[in-house]
Design a protein around this motif. Structure first.
Motif, PDB file in Angstrom:
ATOM      1  N   GLU A   1      33.384  76.812  16.955  1.00 53.80           N
ATOM      2  CA  GLU A   1      32.288  77.618  17.425  1.00 53.80           C
ATOM      3  C   GLU A   1      31.481  76.915  18.220  1.00 53.80           C
ATOM      4  N   TYR A   2      30.510  77.617  18.947  1.00 50.84           N
ATOM      5  CA  TYR A   2      29.440  76.877  19.862  1.00 50.84           C
ATOM      6  C   TYR A   2      28.271  76.525  18.763  1.00 50.84           C
ATOM      7  N   LEU A   3      27.909  75.335  19.042  1.00 53.53           N
ATOM      8  CA  LEU A   3      26.641  74.678  18.087  1.00 53.53           C
ATOM      9  C   LEU A   3      25.597  74.585  18.916  1.00 53.53           C
ATOM     10  N   TYR A   4      25.614  74.946  20.159  1.00 60.31           N
ATOM     11  CA  TYR A   4      24.451  75.095  21.315  1.00 60.31           C
ATOM     12  C   TYR A   4      25.052  75.903  22.366  1.00 60.31           C
ATOM     13  N   GLY A   5      24.022  76.736  22.892  1.00 58.83           N
ATOM     14  CA  GLY A   5      24.605  77.891  24.121  1.00 58.83           C
ATOM     15  C   GLY A   5      25.946  78.138  23.870  1.00 58.83           C
ATOM     16  N   SER A   6      26.524  78.598  25.345  1.00 61.30           N
ATOM     17  CA  SER A   6      27.766  79.086  25.396  1.00 61.30           C
ATOM     18  C   SER A   6      28.127  79.160  26.696  1.00 61.30           C
ATOM     19  N   SER A   7      29.400  79.069  27.262  1.00 60.27           N
ATOM     20  CA  SER A   7      29.780  79.277  28.436  1.00 60.27           C
ATOM     21  C   SER A   7      31.343  79.799  28.745  1.00 60.27           C
ATOM     22  N   ASP A   8      31.607  80.149  29.895  1.00 59.63           N
ATOM     23  CA  ASP A   8      32.751  80.652  30.164  1.00 59.63           C
ATOM     24  C   ASP A   8      33.657  79.193  30.447  1.00 59.63           C
ATOM     25  N   PRO A   9      34.809  79.495  30.785  1.00 57.94           N
ATOM     26  CA  PRO A   9      35.655  78.312  31.179  1.00 57.94           C
ATOM     27  C   PRO A   9      34.828  77.667  32.526  1.00 57.94           C
ATOM     28  N   VAL A  10      34.916  76.196  32.705  1.00 62.07           N
ATOM     29  CA  VAL A  10      34.121  75.733  33.518  1.00 62.07           C
ATOM     30  C   VAL A  10      35.252  75.138  34.781  1.00 62.07           C
ATOM     31  N   ILE A  11      34.877  74.776  35.979  1.00 65.48           N
ATOM     32  CA  ILE A  11      35.612  74.151  36.890  1.00 65.48           C
ATOM     33  C   ILE A  11      35.226  72.805  36.963  1.00 65.48           C
ATOM     34  N   VAL A  12      36.146  71.632  36.711  1.00 71.16           N
ATOM     35  CA  VAL A  12      35.679  70.214  36.667  1.00 71.16           C
ATOM     36  C   VAL A  12      36.256  69.666  37.875  1.00 71.16           C
ATOM     37  N   THR A  13      35.620  68.351  38.290  1.00 70.30           N
ATOM     38  CA  THR A  13      36.089  67.662  39.410  1.00 70.30           C
ATOM     39  C   THR A  13      36.522  66.283  38.767  1.00 70.30           C
ATOM     40  N   GLU A  14      37.976  65.911  39.377  1.00 69.22           N
ATOM     41  CA  GLU A  14      38.552  64.691  38.869  1.00 69.22           C
ATOM     42  C   GLU A  14      38.966  63.973  39.857  1.00 69.22           C
ATOM     43  N   ASN A  15      38.288  62.864  40.360  1.00 70.62           N
ATOM     44  CA  ASN A  15      38.758  61.936  41.702  1.00 70.62           C
ATOM     45  C   ASN A  15      38.829  63.145  42.982  1.00 70.62           C
ATOM     46  N   GLY A  16      37.915  64.009  42.727  1.00 70.40           N
ATOM     47  CA  GLY A  16      37.924  64.992  43.904  1.00 70.40           C
ATOM     48  C   GLY A  16      38.697  66.264  43.733  1.00 70.40           C
ATOM     49  N   TYR A  17      39.708  66.306  42.752  1.00 69.23           N
ATOM     50  CA  TYR A  17      40.540  67.525  42.476  1.00 69.23           C
ATOM     51  C   TYR A  17      40.042  68.538  41.609  1.00 69.23           C
ATOM     52  N   LYS A  18      40.087  69.615  41.546  1.00 71.04           N
ATOM     53  CA  LYS A  18      39.450  70.619  40.616  1.00 71.04           C
ATOM     54  C   LYS A  18      40.656  71.095  39.685  1.00 71.04           C
ATOM     55  N   PHE A  19      40.063  71.297  38.390  1.00 66.77           N
ATOM     56  CA  PHE A  19      40.718  71.803  37.364  1.00 66.77           C
ATOM     57  C   PHE A  19      40.084  72.858  36.410  1.00 66.77           C
TER      58      PHE A  19
END
Ligand code: SAH
Length: 393
Positions: free
Chosen positions: A175-193
């Motif tokens: 469960e969320y313990l604070y806020g909530s969010s849709d899936p996010v896009i992260v950046t790793e070494n410039g690549y997106k996931f």
């Protein structure tokens, strides 16, 4: 509150004096009172000297040590520990890197907080607790994360459903313990996931392979790459920068969708990539001379010591199939993430696999885990990820 006292058998204080953070149940001589699971307990040696304070759990690992000093592990104590984890990541180039907003913030024993994992995904902290001691204070930990990651946290998600031991009688829910969010896009070494912590494996992403994926880029140019056990396609995305073709294999349908999605996110509709939903061992039966770079990153074959021998056989079998069939001059990135499999044992499995094929094999690199998954020098078990880059003649 008065803390319950636990006294160790004579001689069993040795590992605690060398700062190992676990007390096994077999080391305990006497428990004064009736600690509940998750209670703070004091550990003493047989001569009544204080040794440590930690979280109690009625299991094989009976105490997870929080401090070797006689302190009170209160909010201030945890604030300090989390602050140290943040500072450590700033000074090792993890936090503050513009090409990186996905990292492990708390790595259990590696950060002096046995039982607590926190992964950070571009604004969302996903916490996973492995002890009731931490589960009980999850609200406080959440507040500390919000405070210490200043304006960098939009949501905190608790993913402890599968990791809180069942004997506790506590039924953890994700469960969320604070806020909530849709899936996010992260950046790793410039690549997106794209990361979905609610449905993904572990906390959503295998952050621990970041440096090894980067290393792969150096070898993928012009090659035909096979990414076995591909999951979100982490290795595939890096290889796509310069490879001739990249094939991702995973037995799970959702993994194949994730991998395809991440390739699209970075490279659009690029025909060089294909993904196959099939069992790895089946797929490896018939790949002779088709690939010149193969990644083998299977799930942990052994979660407990009693299945170690089987696990080592599994690694041997897997590696043998790849070494046998890779093109001459090919390269294999091979991994084990089983905590009970040591670096030496893993290397022996790959050695046995190579010997069975009779091909010449050179070790090019030996891989491990990145700085945000630090290895506590007093806790060799925290070095769980090991890998070899090998060249097959
Ligand atoms: N390399 C990945 C992590 C791999 S996790 C990364 O960098 O992110 C292990 C993956 O192996 C999971 O996605 C799981 O679905 C897959 N898997 C497990 N058993 C398998 C099998 N027998 N054949 C193919 N894939 C398998």
């Amino acid at each position: 509150m008065e803390r319950i006292k636990i006294v160790l058998k004579s001689g069993k204080e040795q590992s605690v004096k060398r700062y190992h953070p676990w007390i096994f149940s077999g080391a305990i001589k006497k428990v004064y009172g009736n600690p509940a699971e998750g209670d703070l307990v004091d550990v003493y040696d047989n001569k009544d000297n204080f040794l440590a304070v930690g979280h109690y759990q009625p299991s094989s690992i009976a105490v997870r040590i929080l401090s070797f000093e006689n302190v009170n592990p209160d909010i201030e104590f945890f604030r300090n520990k989390i602050l140290k984890a943040v500072r450590y990541r700033k000074s090792t180039g993890i936090i503050g890197n513009p090409d990186l907003n996905v990292y492990r913030l708390i790595h259990g024993e590696g950060d002096g907080l046995p039982g607590l994992i926190v992964d950070y995904y571009n604004g969302v902290a996903v916490i996973q607790m492995h002890s009731l001691g931490f589960y009980r204070i999850r609200k406080e930990i959440t507040e500390l994360l919000i405070e210490l990651l200043k304006n960098q946290v939009v949501a905190v998600y608790d993913k402890s459903e599968g990791t809180i031991p069942h004997m506790s009688g506590v039924k953890a829910v994700n469960e969320y313990l604070y806020g909530s969010s849709d899936p996010v896009i992260v950046t790793e070494n410039g690549y997106k996931f794209k990361i979905d912590w609610t449905t993904g494996q572990k906390t959503g992403f295998f952050i621990d392979q970041r440096d090894n994926r980067k290393l792969l880029e150096q070898f993928s140019e012009g090659r035909t790459v096979l990414n076995m056990f591909g999951y979100t396609g982490g290795f595939s995305v890096y290889a796509m920068r310069n490879a001739a073709a990249v094939h991702t294999v995973d037995s799970s349908f959702s993994a194949i969708e994730l991998a395809n999605g991440n390739i699209r996110l970075n490279f659009g509709d690029d025909k060089r990539h294909e993904a196959f939903q099939v069992d790895a061992f089946d797929y490896l039966n018939d790949i002779r001379n088709r690939y010149d770079l193969i990644i083998l990153d299977p799930p942990a074959f052994a979660k407990h010591n009693n299945v170690l021998a089987n696990a080592l056989q599994g690694y041997k079998r897997l590696n043998m199939k790849a070494i046998e069939q890779i093109k001459p001059g090919g390269i294999i990135f091979t991994f084990s993430c089983s905590q009970v499999v040591t670096k030496e044992n893993f290397r022996k499995s790959v050695f046995a696999a190579a010997a069975n094929t009779g091909r010449n094999v050179r070790i090019i690199y030996q891989m491990s885990q990145p700085p945000d998954h630090p290895v506590n020098i007093y806790h060799p078990e925290s070095e769980y990820l090991k890998g070899l880059v090998i060249y097959v003649e």
